[in-house]
Design a protein around this motif. Structure first.
Motif, PDB file in Angstrom:
ATOM      1  N   THR A 179       0.832  -1.205   0.000  1.00  0.00           N
ATOM      2  CA  THR A 179       0.000   0.000   0.000  1.00  0.00           C
ATOM      3  C   THR A 179       0.865   1.251   0.000  1.00  0.00           C
ATOM      4  N   ALA A 180       1.851   1.285   0.880  1.00  0.00           N
ATOM      5  CA  ALA A 180       2.760   2.435   0.940  1.00  0.00           C
ATOM      6  C   ALA A 180       3.539   2.582  -0.360  1.00  0.00           C
ATOM      7  N   ALA A 181       4.041   1.463  -0.885  1.00  0.00           N
ATOM      8  CA  ALA A 181       4.831   1.506  -2.119  1.00  0.00           C
ATOM      9  C   ALA A 181       3.995   1.954  -3.309  1.00  0.00           C
ATOM     10  N   ALA A 182       2.720   1.605  -3.318  1.00  0.00           N
ATOM     11  CA  ALA A 182       1.842   2.027  -4.410  1.00  0.00           C
ATOM     12  C   ALA A 182       1.734   3.547  -4.467  1.00  0.00           C
ATOM     13  N   HIS A 183       1.601   4.176  -3.303  1.00  0.00           N
ATOM     14  CA  HIS A 183       1.516   5.638  -3.255  1.00  0.00           C
ATOM     15  C   HIS A 183       2.857   6.279  -3.617  1.00  0.00           C
ATOM     16  N   LEU A 184       3.930   5.797  -3.003  1.00  0.00           N
ATOM     17  CA  LEU A 184       5.236   6.403  -3.253  1.00  0.00           C
ATOM     18  C   LEU A 184       5.691   6.197  -4.693  1.00  0.00           C
ATOM     19  N   SER A 185       5.315   5.081  -5.299  1.00  0.00           N
ATOM     20  CA  SER A 185       5.736   4.840  -6.681  1.00  0.00           C
ATOM     21  C   SER A 185       5.097   5.825  -7.646  1.00  0.00           C
ATOM     22  N   CYS A 186       3.864   6.236  -7.362  1.00  0.00           N
ATOM     23  CA  CYS A 186       3.216   7.263  -8.201  1.00  0.00           C
ATOM     24  C   CYS A 186       3.987   8.571  -8.127  1.00  0.00           C
ATOM     25  N   LEU A 187       4.374   8.960  -6.913  1.00  0.00           N
ATOM     26  CA  LEU A 187       5.120  10.198  -6.728  1.00  0.00           C
ATOM     27  C   LEU A 187       6.528  10.084  -7.304  1.00  0.00           C
ATOM     28  N   ASP A 188       7.111   8.886  -7.210  1.00  0.00           N
ATOM     29  CA  ASP A 188       8.449   8.685  -7.747  1.00  0.00           C
ATOM     30  C   ASP A 188       8.451   8.772  -9.268  1.00  0.00           C
ATOM     31  N   TYR A 189       7.345   8.418  -9.908  1.00  0.00           N
ATOM     32  CA  TYR A 189       7.219   8.508 -11.358  1.00  0.00           C
ATOM     33  C   TYR A 189       7.498   9.939 -11.832  1.00  0.00           C
ATOM     34  N   ILE A 190       7.043  10.908 -11.034  1.00  0.00           N
ATOM     35  CA  ILE A 190       7.263  12.312 -11.395  1.00  0.00           C
ATOM     36  C   ILE A 190       8.381  12.935 -10.558  1.00  0.00           C
ATOM     37  N   SER A 191       9.194  12.074  -9.942  1.00  0.00           N
ATOM     38  CA  SER A 191      10.400  12.494  -9.211  1.00  0.00           C
ATOM     39  C   SER A 191      10.095  13.400  -8.024  1.00  0.00           C
ATOM     40  N   ASP A 192       9.023  13.086  -7.293  1.00  0.00           N
ATOM     41  CA  ASP A 192       8.641  13.922  -6.164  1.00  0.00           C
ATOM     42  C   ASP A 192       8.886  13.273  -4.810  1.00  0.00           C
TER      43      ASP A 192
END
Length: 229
Positions: free
Chosen positions: A172-185
């Motif tokens: 669950t945590a990785a799903a959220h962080l991976s979205c933000l990581d896609y745009i380098s945030d």
């Protein structure tokens, strides 16, 4: 593996950079359940999202002739029908902790970080809703540090977020962080504990399809698909 009948294709109606869709995709992949991914651009005319889910939300899983909605409910259902590898602990108090952390990320983290940042930086562009509000983005990126500090405090005493084994809380945590990581945030230098945790989960085979995602018009960060970042 396909837990459904031979004539029944399992389909997941999803959108690439939704943390809730990604959460379900991770569980399906971890459990090696074969699934057909069907993108639902719900903001465009012709979307059948309301027919599949009157709540108007993704993901929706079609399995065994049923349409299933709500990511947490879907994930726990999948864990029950395909118990290996387990993503929910055997003890009630440990399951409580997993559910508490799933709620933390799906509710609090999403409201304070994922939703405002992704709405302004991604979905406004994709849906042609105008320019991003820099104040909203700044507030979201400021809030992420509080959450990274909280994750660090957990990981200082645990191998994974909810304990000594990987659980649905980590996905669950990785799903959220991976979205933000896609745009380098995500500033991965902020916490070595969180960076090491994400590197472990990012290197799992279940993560591969997420790392191959590409949203038209929104390019992933250069490091997004790299396991050494």
């Amino acid at each position: 593996m396909n837990t459904s009948s031979p004539n029944s294709t399992i389909r997941l109606y999803h959108v690439a950079l939704s943390p809730f869709c990604r959460k379900v995709r991770l569980v399906l992949a971890e459990k090696r359940i074969e699934v057909e991914l069907v993108e639902d651009r719900f903001w465009e005319p012709g979307s059948e999202i309301l027919r599949r889910n009157p709540a108007g939300k993704l993901p929706v899983l079609r399995m065994d002739g049923r349409l299933m909605a709500e990511s947490q409910a879907i994930c726990e259902y999948l864990d029950e029908i395909q118990p290996q590898p387990p993503l929910m602990p055997a003890m009630a108090i440990e399951r409580y902790e997993v559910r508490r952390l799933c709620s933390w990320f799906d509710d609090k983290f999403n409201a304070e970080v994922t939703k405002p940042v992704m709405t302004e930086r991604v979905w406004k562009k994709v849906m042609r809703l105008g320019y991003p509000d820099s104040r909203t983005v700044k507030a979201g990126l400021s809030a992420i540090r509080y959450h990274l500090d909280y994750m660090k405090s957990l990981l200082e005493h645990r191998r994974w977020l909810a304990g000594d084994v990987m659980t649905l809380a980590d996905f669950t945590a990785a799903a959220h962080l991976s979205c933000l990581d896609y745009i380098s945030d995500v500033d991965w230098t902020y916490s070595s504990e969180v960076q090491e945790w994400y590197a472990k989960i990012k290197s799992r085979p279940a993560f591969r399809s997420l790392l191959a995602d590409h949203l038209p018009g929104v390019h992933p960060a250069p490091h997004y698909a790299l396991l050494d970042f």
